[in-house]
Design a protein around this motif. Sequence first.
Motif, mmCIF file in Angstrom:
data_model
loop_
_atom_site.group_PDB
_atom_site.id
_atom_site.type_symbol
_atom_site.label_atom_id
_atom_site.label_comp_id
_atom_site.label_asym_id
_atom_site.label_seq_id
_atom_site.Cartn_x
_atom_site.Cartn_y
_atom_site.Cartn_z
ATOM 1 N N ASP A 78 0.832 -0.967 0.391
ATOM 2 C CA ASP A 78 0.013 -0.009 0.199
ATOM 3 C C ASP A 78 0.832 1.450 0.102
ATOM 4 O O ASP A 78 2.463 1.345 -0.070
ATOM 5 N N GLU A 79 0.335 2.797 -0.187
ATOM 6 C CA GLU A 79 1.434 3.585 0.075
ATOM 7 C C GLU A 79 2.107 3.794 0.747
ATOM 8 O O GLU A 79 2.697 5.186 0.546
ATOM 9 N N TYR A 80 1.611 3.647 2.256
ATOM 10 C CA TYR A 80 2.104 4.132 3.356
ATOM 11 C C TYR A 80 3.331 2.953 2.811
ATOM 12 O O TYR A 80 4.534 3.582 3.149
ATOM 13 N N SER B 294 5.608 4.644 -0.628
ATOM 14 C CA SER B 294 6.242 5.494 -0.401
ATOM 15 C C SER B 294 6.076 6.533 0.948
ATOM 16 O O SER B 294 7.655 7.018 1.182
ATOM 17 N N ASP B 295 5.089 6.516 2.004
ATOM 18 C CA ASP B 295 4.991 7.248 2.537
ATOM 19 C C ASP B 295 6.149 7.175 4.435
ATOM 20 O O ASP B 295 6.778 8.144 4.765
ATOM 21 N N PHE B 296 6.411 5.197 3.608
ATOM 22 C CA PHE B 296 7.316 5.698 5.029
ATOM 23 C C PHE B 296 8.907 6.013 4.499
ATOM 24 O O PHE B 296 9.709 6.465 5.433
ATOM 25 N N GLY C 281 -2.677 15.616 4.698
ATOM 26 C CA GLY C 281 -3.627 14.257 3.459
ATOM 27 C C GLY C 281 -2.147 13.568 3.056
ATOM 28 O O GLY C 281 -3.148 12.368 3.616
ATOM 29 N N ASN C 282 -1.042 13.441 3.993
ATOM 30 C CA ASN C 282 -0.531 11.883 4.554
ATOM 31 C C ASN C 282 -1.090 11.488 6.106
ATOM 32 O O ASN C 282 -0.879 10.056 5.587
ATOM 33 N N LYS D 69 -5.157 6.108 7.919
ATOM 34 C CA LYS D 69 -5.841 5.364 7.411
ATOM 35 C C LYS D 69 -5.414 3.683 6.662
ATOM 36 O O LYS D 69 -5.716 2.164 6.705
ATOM 37 N N TYR D 70 -4.033 3.492 6.480
ATOM 38 C CA TYR D 70 -4.219 2.510 5.696
ATOM 39 C C TYR D 70 -2.934 1.695 7.048
ATOM 40 O O TYR D 70 -3.987 -0.030 6.995
#
Length: 466
Positions: A52-54, A57-59, A92-93, A99-100
């Motif tokens: 997932d996007e976390y 990407s976001d990590f 937004g992040n 949620k993720y």
Amino acid sequence: MKQFTSYIATGFLSVSLLSSCTKDLLDKKPISQSETATAESLLLGAYDNMYDEYYTSDFLTNGDVSADNGYAGGDNAANFSIDKFTVNSINGNVKRDWKYLYTDIKNCNLILSITPTTDDKGLTPERREEIMGEASFLRAWHYFNLIRSWKEIPIITAIPTDLQSMYVAKKPAEEVYALIIQDLEYALTRVRDNPPAGNKGIVAKGAVNALLAKVYAQKPNPDWNKVVAYCDAVTASGYDLVPDFATLFTVAGKNNIESIWETQFDGVLHQNWVTGMNTPFMWGDWKKFNIPSHTIVAAFDAEGDAVRKAASIKFVNVSWTDDYWKQPVPVIYKYNDADGKSNTYRLRYADILLLKAEALTELNKLDNTANGAQYYINKIRHRAKLGDTPAKTQAALRLAVEKERQLELAFEGHRWYDLLRTNRAIPVMNAQKDGNGNNLNYNVTTDKLYFPISQDEIDSNPNINK
């Protein structure tokens, strides 16, 4: 079983803590109403959450751009806010990461709820226990990432039966870490000794011991003796450093002896977004995210660390203008396969060796023997073709471990949490300068060290702040 599959598919939790993200990445097995979920398919779905996007990407933004390793780059206002310490509850992040991670926890809770009593005839007792252990590890992993970014969070360990039971108050970090340790101790007695050949995306005992070591180091009251013990347990499983640092991040280097747990990418069904979003080698020459900072480049140069710098950063001429660099611009060079087939490390042995060095330093065991901090720092440095650390005192070795972790683990999502753990985030970040020597004026204070609860969560959960 139909009750549970229908329960997820209908989005019953869409406005709750366990709210499913609308991204297609989460719309995979076992989230299906058209088939009966099995324990195996549910576990497959839980592993798929690592795409997932976390986690793709976001990590990296949270772990390196929050710290002094990188600048936000790209064009995402939420990333800019994280970079500049201006995050608020409508970021937004912050909203999507919450949620993720709670969706990922929801899927683990589902496995742990139904696997003990499922009547799946193809499930042996041994495999049933393994599935429970792997799901427990994954839940602990997600909670670990939550509590490192949010100072207090709700604890959800069961499937809510009504709306009221979905609205849960925050718990202090100590309670969250206690749950994480409980889950990992449970997992340790159930997961397989070793992952399947050629697939270190599957959780085995090495991953559980490694995460226990990291948890005991990161928790509010670290237990350094336990950190050493769990690091030693990882070593006993047969992990070692690969001889050539640069090979770690190649396609040929997947699932190597140093890898403890890594997310598998094939470039087709799953592409490594780190490559696409952060380098010009994939997805074209649009403005990239997570640009290496002047600080990390200077740190490599000051140490004479040509080996790790060359494998971590590449300077390229690009068509776009960067906020902090003139041409050429540095980009992340780890995970540089143009087809996105490079795997992403979640846990690797070098991290554990340096964590052991940190623990031994805190225990005042400082020498260059197998029981001393210098030994493990030097082991990492020698692989990078560097000489022994000059640090000898406890104070000097604390900084030496910090530096080695920064250079060794750059752009793997560790740096910010290292600074938090050692209470170094505020002085390090407030000293940051741009390429011209001007202070970046982050003005970091204790209330900026953790993300706020998303406003969406505050609005939907009346108990969140009770």
